[in-house]
Motif scaffolding. Structure first.
Motif, mmCIF file in Angstrom:
data_model
loop_
_atom_site.group_PDB
_atom_site.id
_atom_site.type_symbol
_atom_site.label_atom_id
_atom_site.label_comp_id
_atom_site.label_asym_id
_atom_site.label_seq_id
_atom_site.Cartn_x
_atom_site.Cartn_y
_atom_site.Cartn_z
ATOM 1 N N LEU A 175 -4.692 -5.954 -14.449
ATOM 2 C CA LEU A 175 -4.708 -5.597 -16.142
ATOM 3 C C LEU A 175 -5.460 -4.542 -16.381
ATOM 4 O O LEU A 175 -6.561 -4.662 -15.635
ATOM 5 C CB LEU A 175 -4.293 -7.185 -16.930
ATOM 6 C CG LEU A 175 -3.353 -8.156 -17.118
ATOM 7 C CD1 LEU A 175 -3.815 -9.105 -18.297
ATOM 8 C CD2 LEU A 175 -1.805 -7.485 -17.819
ATOM 9 N N PRO A 176 -6.027 -4.101 -17.390
ATOM 10 C CA PRO A 176 -6.802 -3.464 -18.184
ATOM 11 C C PRO A 176 -7.961 -3.936 -18.427
ATOM 12 O O PRO A 176 -7.749 -5.384 -18.625
ATOM 13 C CB PRO A 176 -5.736 -2.656 -19.183
ATOM 14 C CG PRO A 176 -4.623 -2.508 -19.222
ATOM 15 C CD PRO A 176 -3.988 -4.042 -18.425
ATOM 16 N N PRO A 177 -9.161 -3.693 -18.501
ATOM 17 C CA PRO A 177 -10.564 -4.956 -18.269
ATOM 18 C C PRO A 177 -10.175 -5.474 -20.017
ATOM 19 O O PRO A 177 -10.514 -6.650 -19.776
ATOM 20 C CB PRO A 177 -11.535 -3.435 -18.750
ATOM 21 C CG PRO A 177 -11.092 -2.484 -17.570
ATOM 22 C CD PRO A 177 -9.656 -1.989 -18.632
ATOM 23 N N ARG A 178 -9.470 -4.514 -20.841
ATOM 24 C CA ARG A 178 -10.179 -5.389 -22.196
ATOM 25 C C ARG A 178 -9.175 -6.718 -22.337
ATOM 26 O O ARG A 178 -9.698 -7.923 -22.114
ATOM 27 C CB ARG A 178 -9.541 -4.464 -23.418
ATOM 28 C CG ARG A 178 -10.684 -3.901 -23.720
ATOM 29 C CD ARG A 178 -10.280 -2.895 -25.157
ATOM 30 N NE ARG A 178 -11.453 -2.286 -25.035
ATOM 31 C CZ ARG A 178 -11.242 -1.220 -26.560
ATOM 32 N NH1 ARG A 178 -10.391 -2.140 -27.320
ATOM 33 N NH2 ARG A 178 -12.484 -0.561 -26.529
ATOM 34 N N ARG A 179 -8.129 -5.966 -21.641
ATOM 35 C CA ARG A 179 -7.297 -7.397 -21.514
ATOM 36 C C ARG A 179 -7.774 -8.251 -20.427
ATOM 37 O O ARG A 179 -7.361 -9.277 -20.511
ATOM 38 C CB ARG A 179 -5.367 -6.713 -21.083
ATOM 39 C CG ARG A 179 -4.709 -6.029 -22.213
ATOM 40 C CD ARG A 179 -3.263 -5.604 -21.793
ATOM 41 N NE ARG A 179 -2.676 -4.511 -23.336
ATOM 42 C CZ ARG A 179 -1.364 -4.509 -22.891
ATOM 43 N NH1 ARG A 179 -0.680 -4.589 -22.382
ATOM 44 N NH2 ARG A 179 -1.312 -3.586 -24.479
ATOM 45 N N ALA A 180 -7.713 -8.366 -19.134
ATOM 46 C CA ALA A 180 -7.823 -8.747 -18.218
ATOM 47 C C ALA A 180 -9.616 -9.751 -19.152
ATOM 48 O O ALA A 180 -8.833 -11.270 -18.015
ATOM 49 C CB ALA A 180 -8.929 -7.918 -17.079
ATOM 50 N N VAL A 181 -10.232 -9.263 -19.017
ATOM 51 C CA VAL A 181 -10.892 -9.679 -20.112
ATOM 52 C C VAL A 181 -10.015 -11.436 -20.675
ATOM 53 O O VAL A 181 -10.711 -12.604 -20.649
ATOM 54 C CB VAL A 181 -12.148 -9.522 -21.088
ATOM 55 C CG1 VAL A 181 -13.629 -10.659 -21.727
ATOM 56 C CG2 VAL A 181 -12.975 -8.720 -20.407
ATOM 57 N N LEU A 182 -9.579 -11.069 -21.485
ATOM 58 C CA LEU A 182 -8.994 -11.427 -22.028
ATOM 59 C C LEU A 182 -8.239 -12.956 -21.815
ATOM 60 O O LEU A 182 -7.962 -14.367 -22.218
ATOM 61 C CB LEU A 182 -8.039 -11.128 -23.235
ATOM 62 C CG LEU A 182 -8.506 -10.680 -24.182
ATOM 63 C CD1 LEU A 182 -7.593 -9.742 -25.286
ATOM 64 C CD2 LEU A 182 -9.335 -11.206 -25.408
ATOM 65 N N GLY A 183 -6.861 -11.892 -20.219
ATOM 66 C CA GLY A 183 -6.495 -13.149 -19.562
ATOM 67 C C GLY A 183 -7.592 -14.624 -18.266
ATOM 68 O O GLY A 183 -7.648 -15.608 -17.884
ATOM 69 N N ALA A 199 -15.318 -17.198 -14.152
ATOM 70 C CA ALA A 199 -15.512 -16.249 -14.788
ATOM 71 C C ALA A 199 -16.075 -14.982 -13.677
ATOM 72 O O ALA A 199 -15.887 -13.914 -14.018
ATOM 73 C CB ALA A 199 -17.120 -16.638 -15.753
ATOM 74 N N THR A 200 -16.659 -15.787 -12.940
ATOM 75 C CA THR A 200 -17.362 -14.809 -11.693
ATOM 76 C C THR A 200 -16.502 -13.904 -10.726
ATOM 77 O O THR A 200 -16.892 -12.858 -10.835
ATOM 78 C CB THR A 200 -18.382 -15.266 -10.548
ATOM 79 O OG1 THR A 200 -18.959 -16.762 -11.211
ATOM 80 C CG2 THR A 200 -19.349 -15.490 -9.485
ATOM 81 N N LEU A 201 -15.860 -14.247 -10.072
ATOM 82 C CA LEU A 201 -14.768 -13.847 -9.262
ATOM 83 C C LEU A 201 -14.113 -13.033 -10.454
ATOM 84 O O LEU A 201 -13.776 -11.974 -9.628
ATOM 85 C CB LEU A 201 -13.759 -15.594 -9.044
ATOM 86 C CG LEU A 201 -14.326 -15.992 -7.244
ATOM 87 C CD1 LEU A 201 -13.376 -16.910 -7.162
ATOM 88 C CD2 LEU A 201 -15.018 -15.216 -6.697
ATOM 89 N N GLY A 202 -13.379 -13.363 -11.409
ATOM 90 C CA GLY A 202 -12.805 -12.836 -13.016
ATOM 91 C C GLY A 202 -13.702 -11.258 -12.663
ATOM 92 O O GLY A 202 -13.250 -9.831 -13.059
ATOM 93 N N VAL A 203 -14.789 -10.735 -13.464
ATOM 94 C CA VAL A 203 -16.021 -10.122 -13.164
ATOM 95 C C VAL A 203 -16.086 -9.297 -11.966
ATOM 96 O O VAL A 203 -15.566 -8.075 -11.832
ATOM 97 C CB VAL A 203 -17.119 -10.105 -13.752
ATOM 98 C CG1 VAL A 203 -18.583 -9.169 -13.942
ATOM 99 C CG2 VAL A 203 -16.865 -11.554 -15.117
ATOM 100 N N LEU A 204 -15.953 -10.098 -10.643
ATOM 101 C CA LEU A 204 -15.880 -9.305 -9.799
ATOM 102 C C LEU A 204 -15.199 -8.092 -8.958
ATOM 103 O O LEU A 204 -15.018 -7.520 -8.835
ATOM 104 C CB LEU A 204 -16.051 -9.985 -8.525
ATOM 105 C CG LEU A 204 -15.946 -9.797 -6.856
ATOM 106 C CD1 LEU A 204 -17.653 -8.791 -6.620
ATOM 107 C CD2 LEU A 204 -16.360 -10.809 -6.041
#
Length: 393
Positions: free
Chosen positions: A119-127, A157-162
């Motif tokens: 997903l794009p960054p904003r949607r990825a953060v929500l996901g 959270a860590t793996l998502g941001v990575l």
């Protein structure tokens, strides 16, 4: 070819090797599934439960890898990827509740990685935030330990941001490659415009002069003047000179020399993000070799900009008792060597000058080398008479 075969195809020139690396990396990440597998292996559940758990685990892994290794790379997902993503999310939410086990709480962690990559960054953060909330909700329902629950939330959270950073890096690399291709296209277009401008200037001047002298020669011939023959001779000389200048403009000789071509190559390579190192040694080159090497530098560096995908290029020129050597080498992708019109013409010109062309292509880049044997007066020591004449000069 079936859809599944296309998904796991590694034959593409660019995306295939990266997709293989993704498969290896994601497969190593599946080590978190050791815990639900261990419940089946150590006999903590019955046979029927073991079968259902293995089927559920295999289904989740299949959907997960299909989404991660979707065709055409990051940012170019086909529409059918999103129903699979929804199915994977449903599995990650339901399986911990269905099997009522803390071991299955690792599934939302994998889903956070998928959202980050797909997903794009904003949607990825929500996901990623939604997967953390889902993990907490499932953990509270099944009564998971607080320590384990918060550790999994932190990992989500860590793996998502990575993996968001990994995805952004891949997108930037893709844009950089597109920019380099555009630079190469613009360089080729600029070269065509240069030749067109030179031809316009040369032909405009030469043909105008030929027309004027032809009209003068016609009038003189009509008058029976002997000066007509002289005008015709001038027309022939002008035509020959114009033809020579056109050839020089097309081959890149006109108003250029090896130092000028190296300066032009440095500018073109710098625009493409390629560093150039030029080294010269020995005596100054004679005019014919200077022209040959200048044309070779133009042809070789143009190929580097267009095809090599290199980051570094080196030009080495030497001239002495062993002859003249020009070498242009880059650290790009070599690949199989298929001679084109440019290198074929360069080889013909090198042989006409008494030298030869060598081309090396491999995993460490592409190398073009021209060797020209020294002239006899350079290899033979001067006689005392010749030395005296040179001293007197």
């Amino acid at each position: 070819m079936s859809r599944l075969a296309r998904i796991f195809s590694f034959g593409g020139p660019d995306d295939g090797p990266y997709r293989l690396r993704r498969l290896i990396g994601m497969s190593l990440g599946l080590i978190y599934l050791f815990y639900p597998v261990a419940e089946v292996i150590d006999g903590r559940v019955g046979t029927a439960q073991a079968v259902w758990r293995m089927v559920a685990l295999a289904a989740f892994v299949s959907v997960y890898l299909t989404v991660v290794l979707g065709p055409r790379g990051l940012g170019h997902r086909p529409r059918w990827i999103f129903p699979l993503l929804a199915l994977a999310t449903l599995m990650g939410a339901a399986f911990p509740l269905v099997f009522h086990s803390e071991s299955w709480l690792t599934l939302p962690v994998y889903l956070a990685v998928v959202y980050a990559m797909a997903l794009p960054p904003r949607r990825a953060v929500l996901g990623i935030g939604a997967m953390a909330a889902l993990l907490i909700a499932d953990g509270l329902v099944i009564g998971a330990e607080d320590g384990l629950l918060w550790m999994l939330v932190l990992q989500t959270a860590t793996l998502g941001v990575l993996f968001m950073s990994v995805r952004n890096t891949r997108v930037l690399i893709g844009k950089l490659k597109e920019a380099q291709s555009e630079v190469a296209r613009l360089a080729a277009a600029e070269e065509r415009l240069r030749i067109a401008r030179d031809l316009h200037d040369l032909l405009g001047h030469g043909l105008s002069l030929i027309v004027l002298k032809s009209e003068l020669a016609r009038r003189l011939a009509e008058q029976g003047s002997p000066k007509a023959a002289g005008e015709v001779a001038d027309i022939e000389a002008v035509a020959r000179q114009a033809l020579l200048q056109v050839r020089e403009a097309v081959t890149g000789y006109r108003r250029s020399s090896l130092p000028e071509e190296i300066d032009g190559a440095r500018a073109a390579l710098a625009a493409a993000g390629i560093a150039l190192t030029a080294r010269t040694s020995g005596a100054p080159l004679p005019e014919d070799l200077d022209g040959l090497f200048g044309w070779a530098v133009r042809e070789a560096t143009t190929n580097v900009v267009r095809h090599a995908r290199a980051t570094r290029c080196e030009i080495t020129v030497s001239y002495g008792e062993r002859g003249a050597v020009l070498e242009v080498a880059d650290n790009g992708r070599g690949g199989p060597y298929r001679p084109g019109n440019g290198l074929t013409g360069l080889g013909e010109r090198a042989r006409a000058a008494g030298g030869d062309l060598e081309v090396e292509s491999g995993g460490r880049g592409f190398r073009v080398r021209i060797r020209v044997a020294p002239p006899p007066d350079l290899t033979r020591p001067p006689t005392p008479e010749i030395a005296a004449d040179r001293l007197a000069e």
